[in-house]
Design an enzyme around this catalytic site. Structure first.
Site, mmCIF file in Angstrom:
data_model
loop_
_atom_site.group_PDB
_atom_site.id
_atom_site.type_symbol
_atom_site.label_atom_id
_atom_site.label_comp_id
_atom_site.label_asym_id
_atom_site.label_seq_id
_atom_site.Cartn_x
_atom_site.Cartn_y
_atom_site.Cartn_z
ATOM 1 N N PRO A 2 0.804 -1.219 0.000
ATOM 2 C CG PRO A 2 -0.911 -1.594 1.522
ATOM 3 C CD PRO A 2 0.415 -2.125 1.077
ATOM 4 C CD GLU A 3 4.065 2.700 -3.730
ATOM 5 O OE1 GLU A 3 4.154 3.819 -4.255
ATOM 6 O OE2 GLU A 3 4.651 1.706 -4.172
ATOM 7 C CE LYS A 61 4.787 5.383 1.006
ATOM 8 N NZ LYS A 61 6.072 4.690 0.878
ATOM 9 C CG HIS A 93 -2.457 -14.056 6.981
ATOM 10 N ND1 HIS A 93 -2.666 -14.890 5.906
ATOM 11 C CD2 HIS A 93 -1.251 -14.405 7.487
ATOM 12 C CE1 HIS A 93 -1.638 -15.701 5.770
ATOM 13 N NE2 HIS A 93 -0.762 -15.428 6.722
ATOM 14 N NE ARG A 114 6.697 -9.480 4.063
ATOM 15 C CZ ARG A 114 7.548 -8.795 3.305
ATOM 16 N NH1 ARG A 114 7.194 -8.429 2.091
ATOM 17 N NH2 ARG A 114 8.735 -8.486 3.746
ATOM 18 N NE ARG A 267 13.520 0.358 -0.041
ATOM 19 C CZ ARG A 267 13.044 1.123 0.899
ATOM 20 N NH1 ARG A 267 12.318 2.158 0.579
ATOM 21 N NH2 ARG A 267 13.311 0.864 2.145
#
Length: 280
Positions: A2-3, A61, A93, A114, A267
């Site tokens: 998510p940005e 964010k 999750h 995660r 990155r």
DNA sequence: CCCCAGTCCTGCGGGC
DNA sequence: TGCCCGCAGGACTGGG
């Protein structure tokens, strides 16, 4: 991951909570290592219960529920966090349930594969310290071209890396940084202090264009399928990606160059070496 | 000031 | 076929 566009999509779904009272928070613990919830759920519940949600905002964010009394519920999805109002991608999750209002209220679930994300209740001082202007720059969709140039043009850093600095500009992440620079035809390794005025103009315009279009398409769902909107549907902007995760394919602008992948600040960066230039 | 490597965490896919 | 390892990149930290 998510940005800004994905988080803005979450925020819009959560805006239903505006005008409702915060009712409850429940931990849905799975066998996985728990995410960061601050303060612990029982304290969180006691402090927030009954408070009116004045607005649901976005800070870079993060989704921020502004409660009366100066409290803020800050949801930070990081890599794989989601805010849902429908069935989750899976149950194992699911991390947290947040309830607003009464019978016709809103129940939202925080899901995180995660588990790098967090949900925090912060008072005014804590909010200022952790998300104040010295920690988080102006929003990428709100700052003017001149503000953007002013905040970056003296830096010796490479432009792609600088766009990821949330203290300089808030909301741009790894995926959209590549997309923005490709649309702007600026090389990701161009040093900020060598970017020309015309290039800053193009970077600024491209930032608005890419992020606004991505919001219209409800964000990007990559091959791993993680990102979903609040109704557990995938975004659609991945179908419009120009360069991200497209190494080796022809450039959509010039059609002659091939998209390259390089690593900057650990990155992946994607760009076209024939239409993206370091200076102009 | 800035850079880099390491940290957190899980699931996927490449390689053998 | 099965297993291991590296990688994905949000934010942050400590050392240079």
């Amino acid at each position: 991951m998510p940005e800004l566009p994905e988080v803005e999509t979450m925020r819009r779904a959560m805006a239903e909570a505006e005008g409702l009272q915060f009712a409850n928070v429940k931990s849905l613990r799975c066998r996985l290592k728990p995410i960061l919830i601050q303060p612990p759920v029982s304290t969180f519940r006691r402090r927030a219960k009954g408070r009116l949600v004045r607005s649901v905002d976005r800070a870079g964010k993060r989704v921020v529920f502004r409660l009366e009394g100066g409290y803020h519920i800050v949801v930070e999805p990081r890599m794989t966090g989601l805010l849902l109002v429908a069935d989750p991608p899976n149950k194992e999750h699911l991390r947290l349930q947040l309830d607003f209002g009464r019978d016709n209220g809103l129940s939202a679930w925080y899901w995180d594969r995660r588990g790098l994300g967090s949900v925090r209740l912060l008072n005014t001082d804590e909010y200022q310290a952790q998300l104040g202007p010295h920690r988080l720059g102006p929003d990428a969709l709100k700052l003017t071209r001149e503000q953007m140039r002013e905040r970056l043009h003296k830096s010796r850093r490479e432009i792609k890396t600088a766009l990821l600095d949330q203290r300089a500009i808030a909301g741009i992440g790894n995926l959209y940084a590549s997309e923005i620079l490709h649309l702007a035809r600026v090389h990701p390794r161009a040093r900020c202090d060598r970017v020309s005025g015309i290039q800053w103009k193009r970077i600024h315009r491209s930032t608005i264009e890419v992020l606004e279009t991505a919001i219209e398409y409800e964000g990007s769902t990559l091959a791993d399928g993680t990102y979903r909107n609040a109704l557990n549907s995938p975004g659609q902007y991945q179908n419009r990606h120009r360069v991200y995760d497209r190494a080796g394919r022809p450039c959509p602008s010039c059609n002659s160059g091939r998209i390259r992948r390089v690593v900057q600040a650990q990155r992946s960066t994607f760009y076209c070496s024939s239409c993206q230039k370091k200076a102009s």
